[in-house]
Design an enzyme around this catalytic site. Structure first.
Site, mmCIF file in Angstrom:
data_model
loop_
_atom_site.group_PDB
_atom_site.id
_atom_site.type_symbol
_atom_site.label_atom_id
_atom_site.label_comp_id
_atom_site.label_asym_id
_atom_site.label_seq_id
_atom_site.Cartn_x
_atom_site.Cartn_y
_atom_site.Cartn_z
ATOM 1 N N PRO A 1 49.857 31.559 40.991
ATOM 2 C CA PRO A 1 49.191 32.802 40.799
ATOM 3 C C PRO A 1 47.839 32.540 40.217
ATOM 4 O O PRO A 1 47.232 31.763 39.522
ATOM 5 C CB PRO A 1 50.052 33.206 39.315
ATOM 6 C CG PRO A 1 51.193 32.278 39.384
ATOM 7 C CD PRO A 1 50.973 31.157 40.105
ATOM 8 N N GLU A 2 46.945 33.202 40.720
ATOM 9 C CA GLU A 2 45.466 32.947 40.710
ATOM 10 C C GLU A 2 44.978 34.175 39.955
ATOM 11 O O GLU A 2 45.687 35.231 39.710
ATOM 12 C CB GLU A 2 44.792 33.010 42.045
ATOM 13 C CG GLU A 2 44.922 31.804 42.838
ATOM 14 C CD GLU A 2 44.485 30.743 42.366
ATOM 15 O OE1 GLU A 2 43.487 30.625 41.643
ATOM 16 O OE2 GLU A 2 44.803 29.496 42.659
#
Ligand SMILES: [Zn+2]
Length: 272
Positions: free
Chosen positions: A2-3
């Protein structure tokens, strides 16, 4: 992994369901994530009301009456909301918070590199947050700010924009794509950028992150009773992962190199 856009999308997905709600029950099934959850987390959280939800870098900050529940999704973490009948917990469902109206917030993390921590004081004073650079989508991230940070540095510009002490949340994919949009080679020495280059780069970073959030935002409904997979951002990349394919702007071949141990993709014709 997850960014920043996925974390922002997660925040927007869960916040409306838990804001102003009282936590009535907490279940910790596996406290050992990247760091161990506090032993008394269940007792601390029970009875507290969610006052505010926000994000700093890739940390979700759920502000309660007596402090802040800080959640990081690590490599493979996700948060999901369930209403009504609660599904049976799976092997990787490590944490549940159940609210007065029956809403369930569940943390799922197969690789357990994430974190769930309790901060009794001001979140920004915590060791993990206090040295972070500016938020890329904030008004503080400007061309003159960036130019100032780059002054006297000859490191590659790509490494500088991925440095969390300068600006947070510009992961490898976004750094590659932003440099292409700004027509700057990833290995350009930081101090060779002009104010105009910085203007192009700052606006490219903001544009690309914003687009990623909007794309993620279109699947927000999936945070409720979903399979937990579809909230993540997918984009048509211009350079990232496209080595040997033709540039969508000029037809040259996209090249690949390694900078700071990360795959780096660029068009030698479009980027200078
Ligand atoms: Zn090109």
């Amino acid at each position: 992994m997850p960014e920043l856009p996925e974390v922002e999308t997660t925040l927007r997905g869960i916040a409306p369901h838990i804001l102003n709600q009282k936590i009535t029950q907490v279940i910790v099934r596996q406290p050992k994530l990247r760091w161990k959850m506090p032993d008394d987390l269940v007792q601390i959280l029970q009875g507290q009301v969610v006052r505010h939800c926000r994000r700093r870098a890739k940390y979700l900050l759920i502000e309660l009456d007596a402090g802040v529940l800080m959640i990081h999704l690590g490599m493979s973490g996700s948060l999901r909301i369930f209403h009504g009948r609660q599904p049976e917990a799976g092997k990787h469902d490590h944490f549940d918070a159940i609210f007065a109206d029956g809403t369930l917030l569940r943390y799922h993390d197969p690789r357990r590199f994430g974190a769930i921590l309790w901060l009794a004081g001001v979140a920004e004073h915590h060791d993990l947050l206090k040295n972070l650079g500016v938020e890329p989508l904030s008004d503080e991230f400007t061309a003159s700010y960036l130019l100032n940070q780059l002054r006297g540095k000859n490191r590659a510009i790509k490494l500088m924009i991925m440095d969390n002490a300068i600006v947070v949340g510009v992961g490898n994919i976004y750094a590659n794509e932003s440099l292409f949009q700004a027509a700057l080679l990833p290995n350009r020495p930081a101090n060779s950028l002009s104010l105009n280059d910085c203007e192009n780069l700052v606006s490219a970073i903001k544009h690309i992150l914003q687009r990623a959030i909007e794309t993620g935002g279109s699947t927000l409904r999936d945070f409720v009773n979903s399979d937990g997979k579809s909230g993540y951002f997918q984009q048509e990349y211009k350079v990232y992962g496209r080595a040997g394919e033709t540039c969508k702007m000029c037809g040259s071949l996209i090249e690949k190199t390694v900078l700071g141990q990360r795959g780096t993709f660029y068009c030698a014709n479009c980027q200078k």
